[in-house]
Design an enzyme around this catalytic site. Structure first.
Site, PDB file in Angstrom:
ATOM      1  CD  GLU A  34      -2.631   1.418   2.532  1.00 10.83           C
ATOM      2  OE1 GLU A  34      -2.298   0.786   3.554  1.00 10.83           O
ATOM      3  OE2 GLU A  34      -3.578   2.225   2.502  1.00 10.83           O
ATOM      4  NE  ARG A 260       4.156  -7.892  10.271  1.00  8.74           N
ATOM      5  CZ  ARG A 260       3.300  -6.980   9.794  1.00  8.74           C
ATOM      6  NH1 ARG A 260       1.997  -7.186   9.915  1.00  8.74           N
ATOM      7  NH2 ARG A 260       3.718  -5.883   9.231  1.00  8.74           N
ATOM      8  CE  LYS A 270       3.398   0.338   5.093  1.00  7.97           C
ATOM      9  NZ  LYS A 270       2.512   0.171   3.937  1.00  7.97           N
TER      10      LYS A 270
END
Length: 560
Positions: A34, A260, A270
RNA sequence: UGGGGCGUAGCCAAGUGGUAAGGCACAGGGUUUUGAUCCCUGCAUUCCCAGGUUCGAAUCCUGGCGCCCCAGCCA
């Protein structure tokens, strides 16, 4: 070197799919960021996996921007992300895609769902939807609009698109099961009204599709075979499959999930990275202390070392915390083999060789890489006044200290043996400001013809030949291996000493001719990189990538 | 009290019924004009725990325990 490439579970899945003939057109993956922030080392794991599998199986990997939330996304991020992926060494060829390019197709898919009676326009508010969703242990309840006639939903949905309703007034929901144990299946919202200008589609749309609806269909439109994502989407897979199963898609992608990355002494969310940037804890997304790809790049990490890192950490579904030492190891390993060696003095201490002629200077041979003769040699100028590292002199030295100390002989690398005869102090402060030494002319080049040994070899620069430089020393950004552990606010463990800027450094003159982003080993100190942004020939700036392994530092630390 | 995952050394990680690979870290030794590199050596009698099946179990069965994720009109 480790030569066992693991057959991790994704490879096994792909191998099996190929064996079963499920991928007649080859395998196809995608990296779907994104564009709402910069890529970090955790994304590198996903990038290396997706592009890596495609390359290994001679398939394809797309770069697709998942840009369905106009409130957060921005063109500056799509550019930065492309730069980073390219820098990492991957190529999406002509397959640069944007979910926003599929908005019209996605709208059609939504219509298809409504027509089948599998989606409906809901008039409940966000709060009402939340309340009727139930909880982890209690089922949800049906919306009063759930059985609205297809024609009515169709009409409303078109009017949502046409901009007839205010933001939040209506949503389109998939009609699945409000009593499903998996909350994602409790009639998820798939379209919302958002009167926000999109960075690519402008004001063409005021309704935007949600992630779950977009991701699977984008994969299907692109003929992706293996849609690899992180573990938190495991619960979404039934929904992913539901859309694919209920719509007439051009292909049948499958989603697989992996864990992850977590890396010690940093944060990889983020939101937190944005906060570090916006609150000024770092100089920007590319601050050399940041775990972003642009930060690692500016610090001096190579793309190859990041790829090697991603290979070494493995791929599983385990929750993992990777030891910070692994990142250090891969870059030391690469630069140890590749980086030319130079001498630089970070904290200079003046040394005068009393028995060396005042105006003499000579050029001495130094290897650019002692283990790799193919890298050649260079001439290093020597003269009466030199500088050595302050750490390489100690007045009252412990037995194990074998650098310079009064009365002891050491070797100046590639030059001569010298002995310290006198210590000159500042009258007022008592600080050692200069060493008076003598050299043995017979030891030119660093060997004694009489065979006598010295225990220590130290680096140096010639005062009149050296060039000034700024060197930035970086340390870990956080003082806690896991900044999120415990009650504490993660920001309380930001390491206040993560950056030390040294201005009076002296470097071999040819280092001042380096190009930005060139890397060197400063002998006995570590690996350094000419700063990508601030480097100038007139004022060289080096970033310390990583120190050399330092057994002495360990010993002296244990003593104190 | 729901659903989905995961538990092999300090950190990663192979292993899928035949007697615990490898890497990082760590410790010791050797070489060395970088206290670096390099080279040896050591580092899980045991795989979350407890039972069971089996000649044989990290692998199969049963029952526990622990950790992570999910209740955005974010992704």
């Amino acid at each position: 070197m480790d030569n066992t490439t693991s057959t991790h579970f994704v490879r096994k899945i792909i191998d099996d799919d190929i064996r079963q003939g499920r991928c007649p057109d080859g395998i196809h993956t995608r990296f779907p960021p994104e564009p709402n922030g910069f890529l970090h080392i955790g994304h590198a794991k996903a990038i290396c996996l997706n592009f890596g599998m495609a390359a290994e199986y001679r398939g394809k990997c797309n770069l697709r921007f998942d840009d369905t939330n106009p409130e957060k996304e921005d063109m500056k991020y799509v550019e930065a992300i492309q730069d980073d992926v390219r820098w990492l060494g991957f190529d999406w060829e002509d397959r640069l895609f944007f979910a926003s390019d599929y908005f019209a197709r996605l709208f059609e898919f939504a219509i298809e769902l409504i027509e089948q009676g599998k989606a409906y326009v809901d008039g409940m508010s966000a709060e009402e939807i939340r309340e009727s969703r139930g909880t982890l242990t209690e089922p949800g309840t049906d919306s009063p609009w759930r059985d609205r006639p297809v024609a009515e939903s169709l009409d409303l949905f078109h009017r949502m698109k046409a901009g007839e309703f205010a933001d939040g007034k209506l949503v389109l929901r998939a009609k699945i099961n409000m009593r499903a144990a998996n909350l994602n299946l409790r009639d998820p919202v798939i379209y919302r009204i958002r009167r926000t200008s999109h960075y690519r589609t402008g004001d063409n749309w005021c309704i935007y599709p949600m992630y779950d609806f977009t991701q699977c269909l984008s994969d299907a439109l692109e003929h992706v075979t293996h849609s690899l994502c992180s573990l938190e989407f495991e619960d979404h897979r039934p929904l992913y499959d539901w859309f694919i199963d209920n719509l007439d898609t051009p292909s049948r992608p499958r989603q697989y999930e992996f864990a992850r990355l977590n890396l010690e002494y940093t944060v990889l969310s983020k939101r937190k990275l944005i906060e570090l940037v916006e609150d000024g804890h770092v100089s920007g997304w590319d601050d050399p202390r940041m775990p972003t790809l642009s930060g690692l790049r500016r610090r001096g990490f190579t793309p190859k070392s990041i790829r090697e890192f991603c290979e070494r950490i493995g791929l599983t579904k385990n929750d993992t915390w990777i030891d910070a030492g692994v990142l250090e190891h891969v870059i030391r390993d690469e630069l140890g083999a590749d980086a030319p060696r130079r001498m630089a003095v970070l904290r200079p201490l003046k040394v005068v060789i009393d028995n060396y002629p005042d105006d003499k200077e000579e050029l001495l041979d130094a290897a650019n890489h002692p283990q790799d003769p193919s890298m050649g040699t260079r001439k290093v100028p020597f003269s009466k006044v030199l500088y050595i590292e302050q750490d390489d002199f100690m007045e009252d030295a412990p037995k194990k200290f074998f650098r310079l100390t009064p009365g002891r002989e050491v070797r100046l690398r590639y030059a001569y043996f010298i002995t310290c005869n006198e210590v000159v102090r500042d009258d007022r402060t008592g600080e050692v400001v200069e060493l008076r030494c003598s050299y043995d002319p017979a030891t030119r080049g660093g060997n004694a013809p009489d065979g006598r040994k010295v225990k220590g070899t130290i680096h140096w620069v010639s005062a009149q030949h050296a060039r000034p430089a700024q060197v930035r020393l970086y340390d870990r950004l956080f003082s806690d291996a896991n900044p999120d552990r415990g009650e504490q606010d993660w920001k309380t463990c930001i390491n206040p000493d993560s950056l030390e800027t040294l201005d009076g450094c002296l470097i071999e003159s040819d280092l001042a001719q380096a190009e930005s982003e060139q890397r060197f080993q400063f002998e006995r100190l570590g690996y350094f990189c000419a700063d990508r942004e601030d480097w100038q020939r007139e004022s060289p700036v080096f970033n310390r990538i990583v120190t050399l392994r330092d057994t002495w530092a360990k010993i002296s630390k244990e003593r104190s």
